[in-house]
Design an enzyme around this catalytic site. Structure first.
Site, PDB file in Angstrom:
ATOM      1  N   GLY A  15       2.931  -1.025   4.262  1.00 21.10           N
ATOM      2  CA  GLY A  15       2.941   0.389   3.917  1.00 21.10           C
ATOM      3  C   GLY A  15       4.360   0.847   3.631  1.00 21.10           C
ATOM      4  N   GLY A  16       4.989   1.442   4.634  1.00 24.83           N
ATOM      5  CA  GLY A  16       6.325   2.023   4.474  1.00 24.83           C
ATOM      6  C   GLY A  16       7.331   1.130   3.761  1.00 24.83           C
ATOM      7  N   GLU A  58      -5.015  -4.770  10.896  1.00 25.70           N
ATOM      8  CA  GLU A  58      -3.985  -3.754  11.067  1.00 25.70           C
ATOM      9  C   GLU A  58      -4.245  -2.980  12.355  1.00 25.70           C
ATOM     10  OE1 GLU A  58      -2.242  -2.589   6.977  1.00 25.70           O
ATOM     11  OE2 GLU A  58      -4.066  -1.441   7.249  1.00 25.70           O
ATOM     12  N   HIS A 102      -9.522   1.184   5.290  1.00 25.08           N
ATOM     13  CA  HIS A 102      -8.201   1.397   5.892  1.00 25.08           C
ATOM     14  C   HIS A 102      -8.367   2.363   7.071  1.00 25.08           C
ATOM     15  CE1 HIS A 102      -4.115   2.727   6.559  1.00 25.08           C
ATOM     16  NE2 HIS A 102      -3.734   1.619   5.959  1.00 25.08           N
ATOM     17  N   GLU A 150      -6.750   4.804   8.065  1.00 26.91           N
ATOM     18  CA  GLU A 150      -6.594   6.233   7.733  1.00 26.91           C
ATOM     19  C   GLU A 150      -7.881   6.786   7.118  1.00 26.91           C
ATOM     20  OE1 GLU A 150      -2.903   5.796   5.554  1.00 26.91           O
ATOM     21  OE2 GLU A 150      -1.957   5.217   7.447  1.00 26.91           O
ATOM     22  N   GLY A 156       2.558   2.626  10.641  1.00 25.92           N
ATOM     23  CA  GLY A 156       3.468   3.740  10.404  1.00 25.92           C
ATOM     24  C   GLY A 156       4.187   4.222  11.658  1.00 25.92           C
ATOM     25  N   ASN A 162       0.859  -1.180   0.000  1.00 24.83           N
ATOM     26  CA  ASN A 162       0.000   0.000   0.000  1.00 24.83           C
ATOM     27  C   ASN A 162       0.898   1.234   0.000  1.00 24.83           C
ATOM     28  OD1 ASN A 162      -1.800   2.062   0.560  1.00 24.83           O
ATOM     29  ND2 ASN A 162      -2.221   1.391   2.666  1.00 24.83           N
ATOM     30  N   TRP A 163       0.981   1.882  -1.163  1.00 23.88           N
ATOM     31  CA  TRP A 163       1.907   3.023  -1.277  1.00 23.88           C
ATOM     32  C   TRP A 163       1.368   4.281  -0.602  1.00 23.88           C
ATOM     33  CZ3 TRP A 163       3.890   3.051  -7.088  1.00 23.88           C
ATOM     34  CH2 TRP A 163       4.473   1.810  -7.372  1.00 23.88           C
ATOM     35  N   LYS A 164       0.089   4.264  -0.258  1.00 23.13           N
ATOM     36  CA  LYS A 164      -0.555   5.456   0.325  1.00 23.13           C
ATOM     37  C   LYS A 164      -0.336   6.656  -0.615  1.00 23.13           C
ATOM     38  CE  LYS A 164      -0.109   3.335   4.799  1.00 23.13           C
ATOM     39  NZ  LYS A 164      -0.082   3.478   6.238  1.00 23.13           N
ATOM     40  N   SER A 196       3.603  -1.810  10.297  1.00 21.14           N
ATOM     41  CA  SER A 196       5.062  -1.833  10.440  1.00 21.14           C
ATOM     42  C   SER A 196       5.675  -3.205  10.174  1.00 21.14           C
ATOM     43  CB  SER A 196       5.483  -1.308  11.822  1.00 21.14           C
ATOM     44  OG  SER A 196       5.057   0.030  11.987  1.00 21.14           O
TER      45      SER A 196
END
Ligand code: PGA
Length: 249
Positions: free
Chosen positions: A232-233, A166, A94, A96, A172, A9-11, A211
């Site tokens: 993600g990251g 998650e 998600h 966010e 993150g 997930n590149w966000k 993470s």
């Protein structure tokens, strides 16, 4: 036997050049016997990603969709459009989106069902906040988030979907759920689905997200009910993403 899925997930990260570089590096580094892999770039790079992924086993996903079919919804993107861009998966719910954009369980359920109606496979994200975990509400929150979707339709909707657990406090932040902590939630999720439909419970993939990185992926992925990762990251660095994919083999 559930095939592992590692999804990146590149966000809201990247640009044309990053999209090109990341995808070509992942393709080059991908082993022939790798698990299932998906990349989930921002809307604006889906078309470019789709073109780079022609003939590739890597699947494409989007980060969100509108619950409506088409029409006067300025700024929104429909599932049909995502399908047209070559998407296979779409994230729904998600954390966010839930916290920053006020998406309720009801909105998430509408999006989930719309995604399926439009030929996409929803990846339903669920997870508790730190306060909820401290108040021992983790299972209630997480099971409730899945239930909201099931209630909206039926348990059968999970036959063609992926769930991603998650924990919000791990997204993150560098904090990761311990493998046993995550497994406990994954197991509870599968158990609650099994009470409604045994076969669906055995087949549905439940990813862990929060993470996940090369250093902790092996231990998390070794857990019986963890069927992959939503990254993600670490999905923004091809070497890290590939290392996690390797651990999932
Ligand atoms: P993270 O994000 O790996 O950067 O924690 C995971 C996610 O939000 O899907």
């Amino acid at each position: 036997m559930r095939q592992a899925l590692i999804a990146g997930n590149w966000k809201m990260n990247g640009n044309r050049q990053v999209t090109e570089q990341l995808i070509s590096e992942i393709q080059q580094g991908l082993a022939a016997d790798a698990c299932e892999v998906a990349v989930i770039p921002p809307f604006t790079y889906l078309d470019q990603a789709q073109q780079l992924l022609v003939d590739s086993p890597i699947k494409l996903g989007a980060q969100n969709l509108c619950s409506e079919v088409s029409g006067t919804f300025t700024g929104e993107v429909s599932g049909n459009m995502l399908k047209d861009m070559g998407c296979h998966y779409v994230l729904v719910g998600h954390s966010e989106r839930r916290t920053l954009y006020g998406e309720s369980n009801e909105v998430v359920a509408e999006k989930f069902i719309r995604a399926q109606q439009q030929g996409l496979v929803p990846i339903l994200c669920v997870g508790e906040t730190l306060a909820q975990r401290e108040q021992k509400q983790t299972l209630e929150v997480v099971l409730g988030q899945v239930d909201a979707v099931v209630k909206y339709n039926s348990i059968n909707v999970l036959a063609n979907a992926v769930i991603a657990y998650e924990p919000v406090w791990a997204i993150g932040t560098g904090l990761t759920a311990l493998p046993e902590q995550a497994q406990q939630v994954h197991q509870a999720l599968r158990q609650s689905i099994a009470e409604q439909h045994e076969e669906i419970a055995q087949n549905v993939r439940i990813l862990y997200g929060g993470s996940m990185k090369p250093a902790n992926a092996a231990d998390l992925l070794a857990m019986k009910d963890i069927d992959g990762g939503l990254i993600g990251g670490a999905s923004l660095k091809s070497a890290d993403f590939l290392a996690i994919i390797n651990e999932a083999r």
